[in-house]
Design an enzyme around this catalytic site. Structure first.
Site, PDB file in Angstrom:
ATOM      1  CG  ASN A   5      84.482 -57.178 -17.693  1.00 54.84           C
ATOM      2  OD1 ASN A   5      85.423 -57.694 -17.689  1.00 54.84           O
ATOM      3  ND2 ASN A   5      84.265 -56.319 -18.244  1.00 54.84           N
ATOM      4  CB  CYS A  60      78.910 -53.210 -11.670  1.00 56.02           C
ATOM      5  SG  CYS A  60      78.984 -53.450 -10.552  1.00 56.02           S
ATOM      6  NE  ARG A  61      80.407 -48.615 -13.583  1.00 57.86           N
ATOM      7  CZ  ARG A  61      81.738 -47.634 -13.261  1.00 57.86           C
ATOM      8  NH1 ARG A  61      81.610 -46.524 -13.736  1.00 57.86           N
ATOM      9  NH2 ARG A  61      82.679 -47.805 -12.974  1.00 57.86           N
ATOM     10  CG  ASP A  99      81.571 -47.626  -9.335  1.00 54.51           C
ATOM     11  OD1 ASP A  99      80.553 -48.839  -9.198  1.00 54.51           O
ATOM     12  OD2 ASP A  99      82.576 -47.088  -9.005  1.00 54.51           O
TER      13      ASP A  99
HETATM   14  P1  4NP Z   1      82.409 -51.702 -12.270  1.00 51.16           P
HETATM   15  O1  4NP Z   1      81.624 -51.470 -10.734  1.00 51.16           O
HETATM   16  O2  4NP Z   1      83.719 -50.681 -12.728  1.00 51.16           O
HETATM   17  O3  4NP Z   1      81.223 -50.900 -13.103  1.00 51.16           O
HETATM   18  O4  4NP Z   1      82.414 -53.475 -12.752  1.00 51.16           O
HETATM   19  C1  4NP Z   1      82.871 -51.743  -9.822  1.00 51.16           C
HETATM   20  C2  4NP Z   1      83.223 -53.275  -9.045  1.00 51.16           C
HETATM   21  C3  4NP Z   1      83.770 -53.311  -8.177  1.00 51.16           C
HETATM   22  C4  4NP Z   1      84.407 -52.385  -7.584  1.00 51.16           C
HETATM   23  C5  4NP Z   1      84.172 -50.887  -7.987  1.00 51.16           C
HETATM   24  C6  4NP Z   1      83.135 -50.843  -9.605  1.00 51.16           C
HETATM   25  N1  4NP Z   1      85.392 -52.397  -6.661  1.00 51.16           N
HETATM   26  O5  4NP Z   1      86.223 -51.845  -6.273  1.00 51.16           O
HETATM   27  O6  4NP Z   1      85.813 -54.155  -5.874  1.00 51.16           O
END
Ligand code: 4NP
Length: 167
Positions: free
Chosen positions: A10, A12-13, A124
């Site tokens: 929560n 980035c995407r 991701d």
């Molecule tokens: P999101 O991206 O799922 O698009 O917010 C990520 C943010 C952090 C992590 C992995 C994906 N992490 O491993 O901390």
């Protein structure tokens, strides 16, 4: 209509999708009563603003994500949202494992609403570089426009008197 966008962290995407959807809905579909929120399947970044690389990519395209803060998906999300849209297949599997049976039909992939892309995952970008974050904005804009079109169509159908569909 309340829509929850879901990814892993929560940061980035899904905040990108929340910000893009809010902006496009206000600009292009103000007649629809839509609410957007986002959440992560993990609790790694609770309370954090979006990743700086995400905020920069969004800003380059005119979206301000600075007020958003990360939270985790919680049990009441499965009853309070009309649609819960996952950014990748892992996020969808995590949601399916947590959701009660009654909520399963409301869980979908976000990019189902942009079938022309021929892909369902918004990858991701966390271990990536600037182009990976720009790709997130590209894919999210396509999904957001498709979702808003689908919601506008659904809204105009529901305004029609019963039995008039197709006549
Ligand atoms: P999101 O991206 O799922 O698009 O917010 C990520 C943010 C952090 C992590 C992995 C994906 N992490 O491993 O901390």
């Amino acid at each position: 209509m309340k829509v929850l966008l879901v990814c892993l962290g929560n940061i980035c995407r899904s905040p990108t999708a929340e910000g893009v959807l809010r902006t496009l809905a206000e600009r292009e579909a103000p007649q629809l009563a839509l609410q957007f929120d986002s959440a992560g399947t993990s609790g790694y970044h609770i309370g954090a603003p979006p990743d700086p690389r995400t905020m920069a990519a969004a800003q380059r395209r005119g979206y301000d994500l600075s007020a958003l803060r990360a939270r985790r998906v919680r049990p009441d999300d499965f009853t309070s949202f009309d649609l819960l849209l996952a950014m990748d297949e892992d996020n969808l599997a995590d949601l399916r494992a947590q959701a009660p049976r009654s909520a399963q039909p409301r869980l979908k992939m976000f990019l189902e609403f942009a079938p022309d892309l021929g892909r369902l995952d918004v990858p991701d970008p966390y271990q990536g570089t600037a182009p990976d974050f720009d790709l997130v904005v590209d894919l999210v804009e396509r999904g957001a426009r498709g979702l808003l079109r689908a919601l506008a169509t659904q809204s105009s159908r529901s305004l029609r008197p019963a039995g008039s569909a197709g006549e």
